[in-house]
Write a protein that holds these residues in place. Structure first.
Motif, mmCIF file in Angstrom:
data_model
loop_
_atom_site.group_PDB
_atom_site.id
_atom_site.type_symbol
_atom_site.label_atom_id
_atom_site.label_comp_id
_atom_site.label_asym_id
_atom_site.label_seq_id
_atom_site.Cartn_x
_atom_site.Cartn_y
_atom_site.Cartn_z
ATOM 1 N N UNK A 67 0.721 -1.284 0.011
ATOM 2 C CA UNK A 67 0.028 0.052 -0.046
ATOM 3 C C UNK A 67 0.741 1.296 -0.002
ATOM 4 N N UNK A 68 1.922 1.286 0.707
ATOM 5 C CA UNK A 68 2.716 2.431 0.806
ATOM 6 C C UNK A 68 3.500 2.649 -0.556
ATOM 7 N N UNK A 69 3.899 1.526 -1.017
ATOM 8 C CA UNK A 69 4.327 1.814 -2.254
ATOM 9 C C UNK A 69 3.541 2.106 -3.510
ATOM 10 N N UNK A 70 2.474 1.694 -3.477
ATOM 11 C CA UNK A 70 1.195 2.260 -4.356
ATOM 12 C C UNK A 70 1.074 3.568 -4.136
ATOM 13 N N UNK A 71 0.944 4.174 -2.878
ATOM 14 C CA UNK A 71 0.415 5.587 -2.879
ATOM 15 C C UNK A 71 1.698 6.496 -3.116
ATOM 16 N N UNK A 72 2.964 6.045 -3.014
ATOM 17 C CA UNK A 72 4.080 6.896 -3.331
ATOM 18 C C UNK A 72 4.269 7.141 -4.743
ATOM 19 N N UNK A 73 3.886 5.962 -5.442
ATOM 20 C CA UNK A 73 4.143 5.921 -6.969
ATOM 21 C C UNK A 73 2.646 6.550 -7.557
ATOM 22 N N UNK A 74 1.574 6.451 -6.953
ATOM 23 C CA UNK A 74 0.403 7.036 -7.675
ATOM 24 C C UNK A 74 0.633 8.667 -7.439
ATOM 25 N N UNK A 75 1.155 9.130 -6.294
ATOM 26 C CA UNK A 75 1.281 10.597 -6.120
ATOM 27 C C UNK A 75 2.437 11.123 -6.830
ATOM 28 N N UNK A 76 3.219 10.410 -7.131
ATOM 29 C CA UNK A 76 4.495 10.742 -8.038
ATOM 30 C C UNK A 76 3.988 10.899 -9.501
ATOM 31 N N UNK A 77 3.319 10.075 -9.891
ATOM 32 C CA UNK A 77 2.969 10.028 -11.240
ATOM 33 C C UNK A 77 1.402 10.580 -11.807
ATOM 34 N N UNK A 78 0.929 11.163 -10.820
ATOM 35 C CA UNK A 78 -0.486 11.348 -10.908
ATOM 36 C C UNK A 78 -0.890 12.603 -11.938
ATOM 37 N N UNK A 79 0.216 13.235 -12.397
ATOM 38 C CA UNK A 79 -0.067 14.290 -13.492
ATOM 39 C C UNK A 79 0.943 13.746 -14.854
ATOM 40 N N UNK A 80 1.281 12.320 -14.960
ATOM 41 C CA UNK A 80 1.873 11.859 -16.269
ATOM 42 C C UNK A 80 0.959 10.902 -16.836
ATOM 43 N N UNK A 188 13.091 3.846 -13.524
ATOM 44 C CA UNK A 188 12.109 3.792 -14.586
ATOM 45 C C UNK A 188 10.985 4.833 -14.453
ATOM 46 N N UNK A 189 10.911 5.500 -13.306
ATOM 47 C CA UNK A 189 9.536 6.364 -13.139
ATOM 48 C C UNK A 189 10.370 7.575 -12.435
ATOM 49 N N UNK A 190 11.647 7.797 -12.144
ATOM 50 C CA UNK A 190 12.309 8.948 -11.712
ATOM 51 C C UNK A 190 11.864 9.196 -10.060
ATOM 52 N N UNK A 191 11.629 8.365 -9.289
ATOM 53 C CA UNK A 191 11.339 8.280 -8.072
ATOM 54 C C UNK A 191 12.290 7.770 -7.046
ATOM 55 N N UNK A 192 12.608 8.496 -6.031
ATOM 56 C CA UNK A 192 13.579 8.077 -4.853
ATOM 57 C C UNK A 192 12.751 7.645 -3.557
ATOM 58 N N UNK A 193 13.092 6.656 -3.113
ATOM 59 C CA UNK A 193 12.573 6.196 -1.891
ATOM 60 C C UNK A 193 13.441 5.808 -0.887
ATOM 61 N N UNK A 194 13.161 6.397 0.385
ATOM 62 C CA UNK A 194 13.918 6.156 1.555
ATOM 63 C C UNK A 194 13.690 4.745 2.006
#
Length: 203
Positions: A67-80, A188-194
């Motif tokens: 769920x945490x992974x989905x939320x972070x990716x969804x937020x990051x890619x919401x306008x793409x 692949x999506x340009x996202x950094x995750x701690x």
């Protein structure tokens, strides 16, 4: 579900995740017809070249992490143009002599997908590891997902400890791993995750 369980009226054999291959062949068409018509509360099944495997249930940690992974990716890619999907969307692997359908925990596709129930061109696939799936995720699924031309990264996340594995196409699918105090770059999506933030629920 036991190894002798049956699916639907056609008596298609369904086997537990990790069960040994059986001789009962199921066509891709029969699998898709029955799986796509499955009730929402029914057991999901994956398909590998004629064999159907029932999926095991997910733990609390598994759900929190995916769920945490989905939320972070969804937020990051919401306008793409990219879209993020959870575990009810299949990935279809269709190559000469190889036909598989899997349910990744999280996937991202930036292509124009037309199938209602499956993506054929994800650029990112994430699986959350459990004791019952770790061997399959690191071997069978890795070899299958690599056959997808659009796939750039395959990510495996432990559900019980802060540990992330990444296999990248640009690196010839060689293993990279990350743990406490490190940052995972999803190229692949340009996202950094701690890693620490991703696994905050373990504290």
């Amino acid at each position: 579900m036991t190894n002798s369980a049956k699916l639907g009226s056609n008596n298609l054999g369904v086997f537990n995740m990790g069960a040994l291959p059986q001789t009962n062949y199921v066509s891709p068409e029969d699998y898709l017809r029955l799986e796509n018509d499955r009730a929402d509360d029914g057991t999901r099944c994956e398909y590998n070249n004629g064999q159907i495997y029932a999926m095991a249930g997910a733990s609390r940690n598994h759900n929190l992490l995916s769920g945490a992974l989905f939320v972070r990716l969804y937020t990051h890619l919401s306008n793409t143009r990219c879209q993020v999907f959870q575990s009810d969307m299949k990935v279809a692997i269709e190559t000469l002599g190889d036909m598989r359908f899997y349910y990744p925990d999280v996937q991202v596709s930036c292509e124009d997908e037309t199938d209602t129930y499956a993506n054929k061109s994800p650029c990112l696939i994430i699986e959350v590891l459990s004791v019952s799936t770790v061997q399959k995720d690191r071997s069978e699924k890795l070899s299958g997902y690599r056959l997808i031309p659009a796939l750039q990264e395959y990510v495996l996340c432990s559900q019980d400890s802060p540990y992330v594995e990444i296999y990248r196409r640009r690196n010839e699918w060689k293993l990279e791993y990350f743990t406490t105090g490190q940052v995972v770059r999803l190229e692949s999506v340009g996202l950094d995750l701690s890693v620490d933030e991703l696994y905050h629920f373990l504290k």
